[in-house]
Write a protein that holds these residues in place. Structure first.
Motif, short mmCIF file in Angstrom:
data_model
loop_
_atom_site.label_atom_id
_atom_site.label_comp_id
_atom_site.label_asym_id
_atom_site.label_seq_id
_atom_site.Cartn_x
_atom_site.Cartn_y
_atom_site.Cartn_z
N LEU A 200 4.74 -11.24 3.90
CA LEU A 200 5.78 -10.06 3.44
C LEU A 200 5.21 -8.76 3.55
CD1 LEU A 200 7.30 -11.84 0.18
CD2 LEU A 200 8.24 -11.41 2.49
N PHE A 201 3.66 -8.81 3.21
CA PHE A 201 2.71 -7.66 3.09
C PHE A 201 2.65 -6.87 4.72
CE2 PHE A 201 -1.42 -5.24 2.63
CZ PHE A 201 -0.88 -4.13 2.47
N MET A 202 2.51 -8.00 5.56
CA MET A 202 2.63 -7.56 7.09
C MET A 202 3.87 -7.08 7.53
SD MET A 202 -0.42 -7.98 8.23
CE MET A 202 0.00 -7.88 10.07
N ALA A 203 4.92 -7.44 7.12
CA ALA A 203 6.30 -6.97 7.51
C ALA A 203 6.44 -5.53 6.95
CB ALA A 203 7.24 -7.75 7.03
N PHE A 204 6.21 -5.37 5.77
CA PHE A 204 5.98 -4.09 4.96
C PHE A 204 5.23 -2.98 5.77
CE2 PHE A 204 3.97 -1.26 2.01
CZ PHE A 204 5.00 -0.70 1.30
N ARG A 205 4.13 -3.46 6.08
CA ARG A 205 2.97 -2.59 6.85
C ARG A 205 3.71 -1.98 8.28
NH1 ARG A 205 -2.89 -5.14 6.94
NH2 ARG A 205 -3.19 -3.67 8.63
#
Length: 362
Positions: A200-205
């Motif tokens: 999820l954090f990678m998608a946000f980034r």
């Protein structure tokens, strides 16, 4: 009006049954034109929860003299000692707030949905035009909270940031955006309101790194406000778990730090809330640079003049923070670190009555 007229059904327009026989290029142009009409100057409205860590640079405090490995630094003081700081991000997500519960207008949302459901050909047009998915939660994250995926095109859409929760409001050292003291003391609380999911954090980034046009909520002289978030009984007993304070973003150090990570940013625009600036609601124009001498500023007093000064201060303060951050930049395999870019200009949404023949109508 006769009874017959009163109950008559609206005329049924005949379907264009030959549409499928048109050349593919013409059909695609029709779908593209329909999509353009429903999503022109599309804005996606979100709050951004970003979990920052502060990295202290200690060549003065530990060695007693300047290390000579970087340029001039802005000094911050922590426990009476001079520290230089830079930031890294360890988690983040998008959400809506009670004040702005819908991330996009109903016209834009329904128009995209209707076109994507028309046929596979039309859906492919939507996907190609809006290739990225932006996950938006219904509020502050907790296990089981609902979220939705919104298609976006970071090259053309405008990401309107309505709030960046200011976690430093509970930090006794208010000069620091999100200090190590705060994170150490309230680690459990922060763990509860962030997903801590690498994918999820990678998608946000990916989304944050891609957006080229960013607008932000501007309140100015009308003050700041706190938005109530739903919290459990246990949370409400702790000061740090009180409703998250939403501050005016032009003066928020957490918002300034968030901007570091918009690596593709080409345009930053202040969005005066029409609730307080009703003249912006109609015939709005975009002024791309508040330092442009063609922007009259009306008179040398009042809310518009104050906004110009606030945005100039934002750019100056931000660029100083960028210098400090970059002077102490270090690669970090565990956390998200970036070399920040200084701002060359800051613009705003303006009422056409403020201008003298300038701006781009929207």
């Amino acid at each position: 009006m006769s009874t017959t007229d009163k109950h008559s059904k609206p005329p049924i327009h005949p379907q264009f049954s030959l549409f499928r026989k048109l050349p593919l290029e013409l059909r695609l142009e029709v779908w593209q034109h329909a999509l353009n009409n429903t999503t022109v100057e599309r804005i996606i409205n979100v709050a951004v929860y970003n979990r920052l860590f502060v990295t202290f640079h200690c060549c003065w405090t530990t060695g007693g003299n300047f290390c000579g490995k970087h340029g001039f630094c802005i000094k911050r003081y922590h426990s009476g000692l001079s520290r230089d700081i830079s930031d890294c991000m360890t988690d983040g997500y998008f959400a809506v707030t009670n004040r702005f519960p819908d991330p996009q207008t109903s016209e834009s949302e329904s128009g995209m949905l209707n076109i994507s459901l028309a046929c596979h050909e039309a859906r492919n047009v939507v996907i190609r035009r809006y290739p990225k998915l932006l996950r938006i939660y219904r509020g502050k994250w907790h296990p089981g909270i609902e979220s939705r995926l919104v298609r976006c095109c970071p090259a053309t859409d405008i990401l309107l940031i309505s709030a960046v929760p200011d976690f430093s409001s509970s930090n006794p050292d208010e000069d620091l955006p999100s200090s190590d003291f705060f994170f150490q003391r309230h680690q459990d609380y922060l763990d509860r309101i962030f997903p801590r999911d690498d994918s999820l954090f990678m998608a946000f980034r990916d989304v944050v790194s891609s957006f080229q046009h960013v607008a932000f909520y501007y309140l100015g002289i009308f003050g700041s406000e706190s938005t109530s978030e739903n919290t459990s009984g246990d949370e409400s007993r702790s000061k740090v778990d009180a409703p998250t304070k939403m501050v005016d973003l032009h003066s928020s150090t957490d918002f300034h730090a968030l901007l570091f990570y918009f690596g593709s940013l080409k345009q930053l625009i202040a969005w005066p809330d029409p609730q307080y600036w009703p003249e912006v609601r109609e015939n709005a124009v975009i002024v791309s640079d508040m330092n442009d001498k063609s922007f009259p500023g009306v008179r040398r007093y009042g809310p518009i003049y104050n906004m110009i000064g606030s945005l100039r201060d934002l750019m100056s303060d931000y660029n100083e923070s960028v210098e400090t951050h970059n002077n102490h930049f270090a690669e970090d395999d565990e956390h998200w670190t970036v070399r920040a870019k200084p701002l060359e200009r800051v613009g705003c949404y303006a009422a056409s009555s403020w201008l003298v023949g300038h701006g781009t109508e929207i």
